[in-house]
Motif scaffolding. Sequence first.
Motif, mmCIF file in Angstrom:
data_model
loop_
_atom_site.group_PDB
_atom_site.id
_atom_site.type_symbol
_atom_site.label_atom_id
_atom_site.label_comp_id
_atom_site.label_asym_id
_atom_site.label_seq_id
_atom_site.Cartn_x
_atom_site.Cartn_y
_atom_site.Cartn_z
ATOM 1 N N ALA A 246 7.297 7.016 7.773
ATOM 2 C CA ALA A 246 8.044 6.036 8.409
ATOM 3 C C ALA A 246 9.555 6.175 7.939
ATOM 4 C CB ALA A 246 7.566 4.645 8.333
ATOM 5 N N ALA A 247 9.633 6.520 6.739
ATOM 6 C CA ALA A 247 11.214 6.756 6.005
ATOM 7 C C ALA A 247 11.962 7.648 6.642
ATOM 8 C CB ALA A 247 10.965 6.807 4.582
ATOM 9 N N ASN A 248 11.206 8.618 7.102
ATOM 10 C CA ASN A 248 11.728 9.795 7.777
ATOM 11 C C ASN A 248 12.519 9.463 9.199
ATOM 12 O OD1 ASN A 248 10.015 10.702 5.898
ATOM 13 N ND2 ASN A 248 9.684 12.673 6.514
ATOM 14 N N TYR B 138 14.491 7.570 9.173
ATOM 15 C CA TYR B 138 15.967 7.134 9.275
ATOM 16 C C TYR B 138 16.880 8.271 8.513
ATOM 17 C CZ TYR B 138 13.723 2.397 9.570
ATOM 18 O OH TYR B 138 12.815 1.579 10.246
ATOM 19 N N SER B 139 18.307 8.035 8.573
ATOM 20 C CA SER B 139 18.998 9.031 8.304
ATOM 21 C C SER B 139 19.724 8.613 6.932
ATOM 22 C CB SER B 139 20.161 9.438 9.429
ATOM 23 O OG SER B 139 20.971 8.271 9.410
ATOM 24 N N SER B 140 19.855 7.434 6.548
ATOM 25 C CA SER B 140 20.552 6.677 5.650
ATOM 26 C C SER B 140 19.870 5.620 4.814
ATOM 27 C CB SER B 140 21.952 6.732 5.789
ATOM 28 O OG SER B 140 22.270 5.784 6.840
ATOM 29 N N MET B 141 19.789 5.644 3.489
ATOM 30 C CA MET B 141 19.025 4.449 2.912
ATOM 31 C C MET B 141 19.850 4.028 1.697
ATOM 32 S SD MET B 141 14.991 4.870 1.657
ATOM 33 C CE MET B 141 14.409 5.506 2.925
ATOM 34 N N THR B 142 19.617 2.818 1.484
ATOM 35 C CA THR B 142 19.992 2.114 0.019
ATOM 36 C C THR B 142 18.957 1.789 -0.598
ATOM 37 O OG1 THR B 142 22.557 1.412 1.045
ATOM 38 C CG2 THR B 142 21.290 0.347 -0.789
ATOM 39 N N VAL B 143 19.000 2.063 -1.971
ATOM 40 C CA VAL B 143 17.799 1.828 -2.645
ATOM 41 C C VAL B 143 18.039 1.064 -4.172
ATOM 42 C CG1 VAL B 143 16.531 3.801 -1.685
ATOM 43 C CG2 VAL B 143 17.471 3.956 -3.796
ATOM 44 N N LYS C 135 14.194 13.707 3.373
ATOM 45 C CA LYS C 135 15.451 14.367 4.020
ATOM 46 C C LYS C 135 16.539 13.154 4.526
ATOM 47 C CE LYS C 135 13.475 18.163 3.123
ATOM 48 N NZ LYS C 135 13.821 18.796 1.873
ATOM 49 N N VAL C 136 16.445 11.973 3.772
ATOM 50 C CA VAL C 136 17.119 10.760 3.902
ATOM 51 C C VAL C 136 18.138 10.761 2.771
ATOM 52 C CG1 VAL C 136 17.444 8.573 4.626
ATOM 53 C CG2 VAL C 136 15.282 9.795 5.157
ATOM 54 N N ALA C 137 19.631 10.613 3.420
ATOM 55 C CA ALA C 137 20.696 10.193 2.155
ATOM 56 C C ALA C 137 20.438 9.090 1.677
ATOM 57 C CB ALA C 137 21.858 10.428 3.045
ATOM 58 N N ASP D 145 0.922 -1.247 0.094
ATOM 59 C CA ASP D 145 0.139 -0.027 0.070
ATOM 60 C C ASP D 145 0.768 1.331 0.048
ATOM 61 O OD1 ASP D 145 -2.389 -1.917 0.482
ATOM 62 O OD2 ASP D 145 -1.592 -1.557 2.472
ATOM 63 N N THR D 146 2.258 1.155 0.103
ATOM 64 C CA THR D 146 2.928 2.412 0.574
ATOM 65 C C THR D 146 4.335 2.332 -0.171
ATOM 66 O OG1 THR D 146 3.546 4.041 2.123
ATOM 67 C CG2 THR D 146 3.652 1.954 2.933
ATOM 68 N N CYS D 147 5.287 3.144 0.184
ATOM 69 C CA CYS D 147 6.601 3.057 -0.234
ATOM 70 C C CYS D 147 7.294 3.795 0.491
ATOM 71 C CB CYS D 147 6.860 3.212 -1.788
ATOM 72 S SG CYS D 147 6.614 4.985 -2.286
ATOM 73 N N MET D 148 8.857 3.816 0.173
ATOM 74 C CA MET D 148 9.720 4.763 1.142
ATOM 75 C C MET D 148 9.539 6.158 0.761
ATOM 76 S SD MET D 148 10.900 3.719 -1.862
ATOM 77 C CE MET D 148 11.526 1.768 -1.342
#
Length: 394
Positions: free
Chosen positions: A350-352, A354-359, A373-375, A342-345
């Motif tokens: 909820a994504a906010n 975190y401070s860093s994300m690999t996609v 505002k996530v690297a 139903d959603t995505c990053m």
Amino acid sequence: MYLTPEEEKTLDGEYGRSLQKAIEILVALGDIYGADRLIPVKSAQIAGVSYKTIGDAGLEWISDLKGEVKIPSVLNPAGMDIARWEEMGIDPVFAKKQQEIIEAYARLGIQTKCTCTPYYLEGFDIRMDDHIAWSESSAVSYANSVIGARTNREGGPSALAAALVGKTANYGYHLDQMREPVIAVEIDCHLEGADYGALGYLAGKDIGSRVPIFYMKDMPSKDEMKSLGAAMAASGAVALYHIEGVTPEAVRNKFARPEEVITVERKQIDDVYETNKDMAATEIITVGCPHCSPKELEEIAELVDGKKLIKEMWVCTAREVAQRHPDLVQKIEKSGAKIVCDTCMVVSPAANRYSSMTVNSGKALAYVPSMCKVAARYASITECIKEAGVLDEN
């Protein structure tokens, strides 16, 4: 713009204020872009669903509408997994507002299937040359380019208006002449997998909102074309692209080669993988932007089979796709990764956290830093799972 007697009655308010507002939107767009008439559309996909993006004003506008859609219609991703929002750490106040948005759309007869990949849903088939009214950028790109259907990049209100009226204004990508390529993109290297998302991330910046045609050494899969188009729609505003000898209109029409040419080299593709390579250790890994296909879920399931992941990992997909493949869901979640529906990053608060994300998505690479505002850094699905880490069970 010509209107039928029935359309004139709708515009005059004879069928209620909601339908009147809807057709006013369509007529205004038609007047702006020089449409000659309204045309029937086969389906609608409506953006403006996440409470994170539309807020109370959007909720109020939707709630005030009355009536029922005239064509099959679905929603864009919401701001949370409707069933598992607590596990995502969603605030209860946000969850309540989000549910109110979903319910307001449901009262209009819209299917509350929240996905950016409506072409995976059963009973929502579209074919080449079908006219539709879709609004999510990657869905628009896929429909226009990979399927050969016809839609403009609708805004949430205009897609909703088209759903209620059953028609849209005949302009833009509904017209043959607007679908011809005006810029060529030469690829001087072989590509596979995540390279297509990297290519889209690069090319979209140069192409902007124009229609490109690609000349490639390889024949991409539909999932690879999905990634290409999604990234170009995010880093630029590409709503339609062609690939020589591959996409349906390029095969049918044998377009002349445009005079303007962009060349993309291997080093440029590799540089995308190096974006934010030195950022702080990844806190979360996310895949599925656009939502994962059954084939992508199968690939992920094979890669995590027998493993226990260390870091948080979300695998985003349409709920209907997850329900059709419970064996893949079970295998993925057994590793510790979460199937998120139903959603995505990009659209979930909820994504906010975190401070860093690999996609694994060029679209997410373009949007996550600005919208969350996530690297973010870019990697293939295989590398994403390596980044998640595996517990030593010994």
